[in-house]
Design an enzyme around this catalytic site. Structure first.
Site, mmCIF file in Angstrom:
data_model
loop_
_atom_site.group_PDB
_atom_site.id
_atom_site.type_symbol
_atom_site.label_atom_id
_atom_site.label_comp_id
_atom_site.label_asym_id
_atom_site.label_seq_id
_atom_site.Cartn_x
_atom_site.Cartn_y
_atom_site.Cartn_z
ATOM 1 N N GLY A 70 2.601 -34.877 94.908
ATOM 2 C CA GLY A 70 1.617 -34.760 94.330
ATOM 3 C C GLY A 70 1.067 -33.804 92.468
ATOM 4 O O GLY A 70 0.693 -33.932 92.015
ATOM 5 N N GLY B 152 -6.672 -42.955 101.377
ATOM 6 C CA GLY B 152 -7.109 -42.765 102.102
ATOM 7 C C GLY B 152 -7.719 -41.245 102.000
ATOM 8 O O GLY B 152 -7.697 -40.706 100.885
ATOM 9 N N LYS C 194 -12.334 -46.321 97.508
ATOM 10 C CA LYS C 194 -12.166 -45.137 98.064
ATOM 11 C C LYS C 194 -12.665 -45.596 99.433
ATOM 12 O O LYS C 194 -14.426 -45.314 99.756
ATOM 13 C CB LYS C 194 -12.443 -43.895 97.611
ATOM 14 N N VAL D 260 -3.368 -32.660 98.069
ATOM 15 C CA VAL D 260 -2.229 -33.204 97.496
ATOM 16 C C VAL D 260 -1.951 -33.261 96.682
ATOM 17 O O VAL D 260 -0.513 -33.950 95.761
ATOM 18 C CB VAL D 260 -1.402 -33.757 98.597
ATOM 19 N N GLY D 261 -2.929 -34.334 95.896
ATOM 20 C CA GLY D 261 -2.418 -34.900 95.098
ATOM 21 C C GLY D 261 -2.661 -37.449 94.441
ATOM 22 O O GLY D 261 -1.922 -37.269 93.700
ATOM 23 N N LYS D 262 -3.416 -36.655 96.166
ATOM 24 C CA LYS D 262 -3.560 -38.757 95.843
ATOM 25 C C LYS D 262 -4.423 -39.184 94.992
ATOM 26 O O LYS D 262 -4.395 -40.331 94.488
ATOM 27 C CB LYS D 262 -4.235 -38.948 97.379
ATOM 28 N N THR D 263 -5.949 -38.543 94.666
ATOM 29 C CA THR D 263 -6.430 -38.791 93.613
ATOM 30 C C THR D 263 -5.473 -39.332 92.103
ATOM 31 O O THR D 263 -6.021 -40.203 91.728
ATOM 32 C CB THR D 263 -8.007 -37.819 93.730
ATOM 33 N N GLY E 136 -7.763 -37.481 103.443
ATOM 34 C CA GLY E 136 -6.915 -36.734 104.359
ATOM 35 C C GLY E 136 -4.843 -36.874 103.956
ATOM 36 O O GLY E 136 -4.654 -38.776 103.319
HETATM 37 N N1 LIG Z 1 -1.025 -33.257 89.135
HETATM 38 C C1 LIG Z 1 -1.748 -32.934 89.229
HETATM 39 N N2 LIG Z 1 -2.879 -31.924 88.631
HETATM 40 C C2 LIG Z 1 -3.436 -31.163 88.048
HETATM 41 N N3 LIG Z 1 -4.766 -31.666 89.186
HETATM 42 C C3 LIG Z 1 -3.968 -31.384 90.104
HETATM 43 C C4 LIG Z 1 -2.871 -32.431 90.622
HETATM 44 N N4 LIG Z 1 -2.243 -32.678 91.108
HETATM 45 C C5 LIG Z 1 -4.138 -32.136 92.688
HETATM 46 N N5 LIG Z 1 -4.338 -31.501 91.355
HETATM 47 C C6 LIG Z 1 -5.412 -30.617 91.760
HETATM 48 O O1 LIG Z 1 -5.455 -31.036 92.539
HETATM 49 C C7 LIG Z 1 -6.975 -30.720 93.369
HETATM 50 C C8 LIG Z 1 -6.186 -31.729 94.590
HETATM 51 O O2 LIG Z 1 -6.238 -32.779 94.279
HETATM 52 P P1 LIG Z 1 -6.835 -34.349 94.553
HETATM 53 O O3 LIG Z 1 -8.120 -34.543 94.590
HETATM 54 O O4 LIG Z 1 -5.897 -35.401 93.896
HETATM 55 O O5 LIG Z 1 -6.141 -34.697 96.136
HETATM 56 P P2 LIG Z 1 -5.886 -35.564 97.157
HETATM 57 O O6 LIG Z 1 -5.240 -35.607 98.144
HETATM 58 O O7 LIG Z 1 -6.783 -37.258 96.901
HETATM 59 O O8 LIG Z 1 -7.515 -34.771 97.918
HETATM 60 P P3 LIG Z 1 -8.487 -35.636 99.444
HETATM 61 O O9 LIG Z 1 -7.934 -35.861 100.729
HETATM 62 O O10 LIG Z 1 -9.623 -34.841 99.241
HETATM 63 O O11 LIG Z 1 -8.730 -36.633 98.703
HETATM 64 C C9 LIG Z 1 -8.077 -31.553 92.827
HETATM 65 O O12 LIG Z 1 -9.038 -30.598 92.135
HETATM 66 C C10 LIG Z 1 -7.173 -31.610 90.995
HETATM 67 O O13 LIG Z 1 -7.757 -32.474 90.644
HETATM 68 MG MG LIG Z 2 -8.784 -37.429 96.623
#
Ligand SMILES: Nc1ncnc2c1ncn2[C@@H]1O[C@H](COP(=O)(O)OP(=O)(O)OP(=O)(O)O)[C@@H](O)[C@H]1O
Ligand SMILES: [Mg+2]
Length: 246
Positions: A177, A116, A38, A14-17, A118
């Site tokens: 996100g 976190g 993490k 969802v874009g947490k990272t 997920g």
């Molecule tokens: N605002 C954004 N701009 C560009 N890419 C994004 C954006 N949000 C998410 N992404 C892309 O979508 C994918 C998932 O995003 P991200 O890794 O932040 O999710 P997450 O919630 O951290 O997932 P996880 O549970 O695996 O940690 C990644 O490849 C990331 O680069």
């Molecule tokens: Mg992440």
């Protein structure tokens, strides 16, 4: 004393990272020291880059980041599963709640951001079971909930808020996100509906924000002043929902 923020979400991808990196970026720009944690990284092996690598990359152009940003990972597992499942399947020890808690409590940065795995109820261990919601409780930390923009997010967001509220957690707000250039009807309508859930919208990060050169600007404009940015919830809502209102 350190401020601790837990970055959770309605699920994986969802874009947490990206949100974590933006929060860290604004704090670094403000001259703060930042630890990003993490606790359990899954889906990578050996020295492969994980989420912390993305945070380091996206903040790499900020002066002083190399000295003031610390990255901490306490366990990594190759299967791309929830940490408890990945530990079980790979035969590796699961993370212990008390050890993760102790490690985070030992950090001394001005800001500690814990990402976190997920969503809020994903397990780090089965026996005894614990989740990032338990860790937020242990740390007495505010929780940010990263949500997706499109159809389905209202249920996912409501369910996550209910869980957090039920557990007595302090919710700092929702962050979208990945906000698309050309939002569809559901995405635009969701902006107003997400704000009917009783939790502030404290950010919306544009899709395509994975570029370190533009990331300082993106972090500033995508996050609310409580996260040291300039995002204005009312302006964002007005821009994207005005033609929906009759
Ligand atoms: N605002 C954004 N701009 C560009 N890419 C994004 C954006 N949000 C998410 N992404 C892309 O979508 C994918 C998932 O995003 P991200 O890794 O932040 O999710 P997450 O919630 O951290 O997932 P996880 O549970 O695996 O940690 C990644 O490849 C990331 O680069
Ligand atoms: Mg992440």
């Amino acid at each position: 004393m350190s401020q601790i923020l837990i970055v959770s979400g309605t699920g994986t991808d969802v874009g947490k990272t990206i949100a974590t990196a933006a929060i860290a970026a604004n704090a670094l720009i403000a001259g703060k020291s930042v630890s990003v944690v993490k606790p359990g990284q899954t889906g990578v092996s050996g020295n492969e880059p994980g989420d912390l690598h993305v945070v380091a990359e996206l903040t790499s152009t900020i002066p002083g980041a190399a000295q003031r940003l610390l990255l901490h990972e306490y366990g990594r597992y190759e299967p791309a599963l929830a940490p408890a499942s990945a530990a079980r399947i790979s035969g590796a020890p699961a993370l212990a709640r008390s050890e993760v808690l102790r490690s985070i409590q030992a950090l001394t940065s001005d800001l500690i951001v814990v990402e976190g795995a997920g969503g809020l109820l994903v397990r780090y261990s089965d026996d005894p079971a614990w989740t990032i919601a338990d860790l937020a409780h242990d740390l007495n930390a505010c929780v940010l909930i990263v949500v997706h923009a499109g159809l389905g997010t209202l249920h996912h967001s409501t369910a996550t808020i209910e869980v957090a509220t039920h557990r007595g957690l302090d919710i700092a707000g929702l962050i979208i996100g990945s906000w698309p250039d050309q939002p569809d009807l559901a995405q635009r309508s969701n902006v107003a509906d997400l704000q009917r859930l009783g939790v502030p919208l404290v950010g919306a990060i544009p899709s395509g924000s994975g570029n370190a050169r533009e990331f300082e600007h993106i972090a500033r404009t995508s996050l609310h002043p409580v996260l040291l940015g300039t995002f204005n919830e009312a302006d964002f809502t007005h821009t994207h929902t005005q033609e929906l209102n009759r």
